[in-house]
Design an enzyme around this catalytic site. Sequence first.
Site, mmCIF file in Angstrom:
data_model
loop_
_atom_site.group_PDB
_atom_site.id
_atom_site.type_symbol
_atom_site.label_atom_id
_atom_site.label_comp_id
_atom_site.label_asym_id
_atom_site.label_seq_id
_atom_site.Cartn_x
_atom_site.Cartn_y
_atom_site.Cartn_z
ATOM 1 N N CYS A 112 -11.143 -0.116 0.669
ATOM 2 C CA CYS A 112 -9.679 -0.167 0.647
ATOM 3 C C CYS A 112 -9.124 1.230 0.926
ATOM 4 O O CYS A 112 -8.959 2.043 0.007
ATOM 5 C CB CYS A 112 -9.176 -0.700 -0.695
ATOM 6 N N CYS A 157 -5.965 2.074 -0.922
ATOM 7 C CA CYS A 157 -6.124 2.356 -2.357
ATOM 8 C C CYS A 157 -6.680 3.760 -2.573
ATOM 9 O O CYS A 157 -6.287 4.452 -3.501
ATOM 10 C CB CYS A 157 -7.091 1.377 -3.021
ATOM 11 N N ASP A 158 -7.642 4.163 -1.740
ATOM 12 C CA ASP A 158 -8.419 5.365 -2.056
ATOM 13 C C ASP A 158 -8.161 6.555 -1.142
ATOM 14 O O ASP A 158 -8.582 7.676 -1.443
ATOM 15 C CB ASP A 158 -9.928 5.045 -1.978
#
Length: 364
Positions: A184, A187-188
Amino acid sequence: MSENAIPELEKKIENVVVIGSGPAAWSAAIYAARAAFAPVVFEGAFSGENQEAGTLPMGQLATTTEVENYPGFPTGDLATYLTSALGDERSAYLPPEALESGVRRAIFGPALVELMRRQAENFGARIVSEDVVSVDFSQRPFRLTGSDGETVWARSVIVATGASARWLGLPSETRFKNRGVGSCAVCDGALPRFRNRPIVVVGGGDSAVEDAEYLAKFASKVYLVHRRDALRASKILARRAEANPKIEFVWNRVPEEILGTDEAGVTGVRLASVVGEPTLELEASGVFIAIGHRPNVAFLGGQLELTENGFIKRTVPFRTETSVAGVFVAGDVADERYRQAIVAAASGSCAALDAERFLATSDE
Ligand code: NAP
């Protein structure tokens, strides 16, 4: 007496239970709620296990940035609308950029799915923040068990559990998960370890190209590693990536091993060639895997018929019936072809309409 045949007095049987929390699930819930069924929606749990498996609530849209192709949300300043529609509590779940005022943007994925959730709630959907961990579809009413151990009985069920990221299956991939290996980017990607350092993205579809584009904001360079010499991604996304000076395409290669140490996490990747070239090592602080998705069906315990690729089988073409009468399916968990938010949302409405017809004609 079978387990489903509960004593009459204890029965609290729901008309419609929806499992999932992406566009298919919320759209099904909106339609079922407006048909006065007060559906129960199992939206999933915010657990470490779901984090690891990529099955956190709110589906894949919640892991994207701007969504430019969902009709009804052209680029504009959406901040005021979002805060007034969602209220303070749910606005807090959005990335800060999604709520920046004075900026023209497309709608953010997490904002779009939050709006859908709010719309379902406004019409009376009852939301349970748990997973469904097992089901018994052998007879009606259907029995569903939540991750909190509670049991719910239902006359009809709509399965809209979506799909989650696929992995390469390398031991080194598992070793470095969340220590440089991820699926992701949104997300990261902003984590300090990726700043101003090279990153590898694996895949050749829309997800890979979009991830590369996003990660290029933080990385010194993004290598997009694809196993063929042409992208599968849509032209508009592919052209953008090709024009990005920070993105370098590495064709005809697949990761053979993700390199790293216990202290540093990922330090690079060794790539095998699919056309007989020698192996190639790239230095990288992270490797993002974007090679597609697999449907989330494990909790069904094999009680619905699947296609040969593991998606829930629609037993009537273009409709939402499954192999069990009274259980309907919507969204990516049954979609091997389109996998778009708009298609999922449309199929959610179809599932609710099919469930409504089923309930009108079923005598149980
Ligand atoms: P996808 O289209 O299935 O692409 C997966 C890519 O990974 C393909 O290029 C495939 O190679 C490669 N691949 C698969 N297994 C591999 C393996 N074991 N090793 C190396 N490479 C492997 O998946 P996706 O990109 O996640 O997209 C899924 C769906 O979501 C699509 O319908 C897409 O249009 C949609 N989507 C849309 C947007 C958008 O519109 N903004 C954004 C993201 C996703 P081959 O090409 O050789 O098969």
